[in-house]
Design an enzyme around this catalytic site. Structure first.
Site, PDB file in Angstrom:
ATOM      1  N   ALA A 263       0.826  -1.212   0.000  1.00 41.65           N
ATOM      2  CA  ALA A 263       0.000   0.000   0.000  1.00 41.65           C
ATOM      3  C   ALA A 263       0.862   1.264   0.000  1.00 41.65           C
ATOM      4  O   ALA A 263       0.461   2.276  -0.555  1.00 41.65           O
ATOM      5  CB  ALA A 263      -0.948  -0.008   1.197  1.00 41.65           C
ATOM      6  N   THR A 264       2.028   1.210   0.622  1.00 46.25           N
ATOM      7  CA  THR A 264       2.898   2.392   0.621  1.00 46.25           C
ATOM      8  C   THR A 264       3.226   2.788  -0.813  1.00 46.25           C
ATOM      9  O   THR A 264       3.091   3.954  -1.206  1.00 46.25           O
ATOM     10  CB  THR A 264       4.204   2.106   1.396  1.00 46.25           C
ATOM     11  OG1 THR A 264       3.873   1.771   2.743  1.00 46.25           O
ATOM     12  CG2 THR A 264       5.142   3.306   1.383  1.00 46.25           C
TER      13      THR A 264
ATOM     14  N   ASN B 233      -6.104   3.107  10.531  1.00 45.00           N
ATOM     15  CA  ASN B 233      -5.353   1.957  11.038  1.00 45.00           C
ATOM     16  C   ASN B 233      -5.156   1.933  12.545  1.00 45.00           C
ATOM     17  O   ASN B 233      -5.005   0.870  13.125  1.00 45.00           O
ATOM     18  CB  ASN B 233      -3.992   1.872  10.334  1.00 45.00           C
ATOM     19  CG  ASN B 233      -3.270   3.195  10.285  1.00 45.00           C
ATOM     20  OD1 ASN B 233      -3.739   4.161   9.672  1.00 45.00           O
ATOM     21  ND2 ASN B 233      -2.136   3.278  10.941  1.00 45.00           N
TER      22      ASN B 233
ATOM     23  N   GLN C  48      -6.488  -1.088   5.246  1.00 44.67           N
ATOM     24  CA  GLN C  48      -7.068  -1.728   6.443  1.00 44.67           C
ATOM     25  C   GLN C  48      -8.494  -2.205   6.239  1.00 44.67           C
ATOM     26  O   GLN C  48      -9.022  -2.921   7.075  1.00 44.67           O
ATOM     27  CB  GLN C  48      -7.074  -0.732   7.610  1.00 44.67           C
ATOM     28  CG  GLN C  48      -5.715  -0.441   8.194  1.00 44.67           C
ATOM     29  CD  GLN C  48      -5.204  -1.579   9.065  1.00 44.67           C
ATOM     30  OE1 GLN C  48      -5.940  -2.519   9.392  1.00 44.67           O
ATOM     31  NE2 GLN C  48      -3.949  -1.497   9.425  1.00 44.67           N
TER      32      GLN C  48
ATOM     33  N   ALA D 277      -1.632  -6.823   0.731  1.00 49.49           N
ATOM     34  CA  ALA D 277      -2.009  -8.210   1.022  1.00 49.49           C
ATOM     35  C   ALA D 277      -1.902  -8.550   2.502  1.00 49.49           C
ATOM     36  O   ALA D 277      -2.714  -9.307   3.037  1.00 49.49           O
ATOM     37  CB  ALA D 277      -1.122  -9.170   0.213  1.00 49.49           C
ATOM     38  N   HIS D 278      -0.907  -7.976   3.176  1.00 52.07           N
ATOM     39  CA  HIS D 278      -0.595  -8.521   4.508  1.00 52.07           C
ATOM     40  C   HIS D 278      -1.590  -8.158   5.599  1.00 52.07           C
ATOM     41  O   HIS D 278      -1.568  -8.760   6.670  1.00 52.07           O
ATOM     42  CB  HIS D 278       0.844  -8.182   4.928  1.00 52.07           C
ATOM     43  CG  HIS D 278       1.131  -6.757   5.231  1.00 52.07           C
ATOM     44  ND1 HIS D 278       1.168  -6.282   6.503  1.00 52.07           N
ATOM     45  CD2 HIS D 278       1.435  -5.710   4.438  1.00 52.07           C
ATOM     46  CE1 HIS D 278       1.482  -4.991   6.479  1.00 52.07           C
ATOM     47  NE2 HIS D 278       1.654  -4.622   5.229  1.00 52.07           N
TER      48      HIS D 278
ATOM     49  N   THR E 282       9.929  -6.970 -12.698  1.00 48.04           N
ATOM     50  CA  THR E 282       9.404  -8.322 -12.853  1.00 48.04           C
ATOM     51  C   THR E 282       8.300  -8.591 -11.840  1.00 48.04           C
ATOM     52  O   THR E 282       8.471  -8.312 -10.650  1.00 48.04           O
ATOM     53  CB  THR E 282      10.541  -9.350 -12.662  1.00 48.04           C
ATOM     54  OG1 THR E 282      11.567  -9.019 -13.596  1.00 48.04           O
ATOM     55  CG2 THR E 282      10.064 -10.766 -12.893  1.00 48.04           C
TER      56      THR E 282
ATOM     57  N   CYS F 221       4.450   1.649  12.512  1.00 53.90           N
ATOM     58  CA  CYS F 221       5.377   2.601  11.921  1.00 53.90           C
ATOM     59  C   CYS F 221       5.688   3.725  12.883  1.00 53.90           C
ATOM     60  O   CYS F 221       6.761   4.286  12.889  1.00 53.90           O
ATOM     61  CB  CYS F 221       4.771   3.173  10.645  1.00 53.90           C
ATOM     62  SG  CYS F 221       3.466   2.148  10.004  1.00 53.90           S
TER      63      CYS F 221
END
Ligand SMILES: *Cc1c(COP(=O)(O)O)cnc(C)c1O
Length: 388
Positions: A74-75, A154, A182, A203-204, A242, A327
């Site tokens: 997302a960053t 978040n 989120q 994804a995480h 890639t 963060c």
């Protein structure tokens, strides 16, 4: 010793079903080839994996597969959205609107854009954490090119009304970027219905792997963006490099599972969050941060007055919980999110942020609640009398 993880990073393990999909893309007999090498069979198999994942991610947010651009998270998606759109549309105007409670991945882009000659309005949410669409409307100027508003906050878990803001922006010809890291996969969000031009995903946060995400672009008319990465021209030239087949396939599987299980997960996790909140709220001088109902299932932020120096509570080895976002908690500063809601420095520093995920159990919650009660009583007993 029992360790209960109610820290955001620790409550989102990669789902074992996602691991299985990722492993199918690794090893000598896996679909590991470069998905851009479609001149041979292994490349075409990898490409099929990537395209399946693209469709899985798109489906969760009401998009078509070709609207999805893979990123590293997302960053990167936020950076591509903000810098890409601002640089492309700078001739049209140089004003952006966002909120003070955005993730640093948005706020720090805005600060850099200010250094590059853009002007940014930072809206202050109400004490409940909600930014009203009328505030956005009042901030729009003829030279506004983009509004950036997050879906789920978040740290405190409030859900912004991105649909109302989207319809407003669309009617004014202003782009809307939404950081849905989120929220997507946990709550319904739909780029068509909600009139979202750019949507950042990762994804995480939904039990997928770290290091992969996506930027979803509106369908029509095609959006102009200046890329952040130049090179091989992958992803329609918007994101060279890639494509990591195993990561992307993992994200697709994580989103597919999230879509299938969204409602059941949301109900179960919300019930656990409410139970946890109720037991903490039974202690004196506890306040919920953020709107009581307009919120995501798995994020709870409570201010426990008199437990100044929350780090001592966190330091307990058997409870892994966080005060701010991962963060921000490296710094000892009080949370800028809680400050934006009007909390004093002292109250912001007396705040616990608890996260619950797909694998959090009722026993985890009961254990955490009783440990928190004991620790709060202990810390209050040693706090200066004025704070008790
Ligand atoms: C986690 C998070 C991010 C960063 O996502 P990465 O994939 O780790 O880069 C951005 N915005 C919000 C709201 C988040 O919660």
């Amino acid at each position: 010793m029992t360790v209960v993880y109610l820290d955001n990073a620790a409550t989102t393990p990669v789902d074992p079903r996602v691991v299985e999909t990722m492993l199918e893309c690794c090893g000598p007999s896996g679909d590991f080839a470069n998905p851009s090498s479609v001149g041979h069979e292994p490349g075409r198999r990898a490409r099929a994996r990537v395209e399946q994942a693209r469709a899985e991610v798109a489906r969760v947010v009401g998009a078509a597969p070709e609207q999805v651009i893979w990123t590293s998270g997302a960053t990167e998606a936020d950076n591509l959205a903000l810098f890409g759109a601002a640089r492309f549309h700078r001739a049209k105007g140089r004003h952006l609107v966002t909120s003070r409670t955005e993730h640093p991945a948005v706020l720090d882009c805005c600060r850099q854009l200010e250094r590059e000659g853009f002007e940014v309005t930072y809206l202050k949410p109400g004490p409940d954490g909600i930014v009203q669409p009328s505030q956005v409307e009042a901030a729009l100027k003829p030279e506004t090119i983009l509004v950036s508003l997050m879906h789920v906050q978040n740290e405190i878990g409030v859900v912004q009304d991105v649909g109302a803001v989207g319809r407003l922006c669309r009617s004014r010809g202003v782009l809307l970027h939404v950081d849905a890291a989120q929220g997507a996969g946990k709550l319904p969000i739909d780029v068509e219905r909600d009139c979202i031009d750019l949507l950042a995903l990762t994804a995480h946060k939904v039990h997928g792997p770290k290091g992969v995400g996506a930027l979803v672009l509106r369908r029509e008319p095609r959006l102009g963006l200046v890329p952040m990465l130049f090179g091989g021209g992958q992803e329609r030239g918007l994101r060279s490099g890639t494509i990591p087949t195993h990561q992307v396939a993992g994200m697709g599987r994580a989103f597919a599972i999230a879509a299938d299980e969204m409602q059941a997960d949301a109900e179960r996790i919300s019930a656990l969050r409410l139970a946890l909140y109720e037991s903490i709220a039974a202690l004196p001088n506890v306040e919920l941060n953020g709107h009581p109902t307009q919120r995501a299932p798995g994020i709870l932020s409570v201010t426990v007055d008199g437990v100044e120096g929350e780090s001592r509570l966190h330091a307990r080895a058997d409870l892994a919980i966080a005060s701010g976002s991962a963060c921000a908690s490296a710094h000892a500063e009080p949370s800028y999110v809680l400050r934006a809601l009007g909390r004093s420095d002292r109250l912001a520093q007396s705040t616990l942020r608890l996260s619950l995920g797909r694998f959090t159990t009722r026993e985890d919650v009961q254990y955490a609640a009783s440990r928190i009660a004991v620790e709060v009583a202990r810390l209050r007993s040693i706090a200066p009398v004025a704070l008790r």
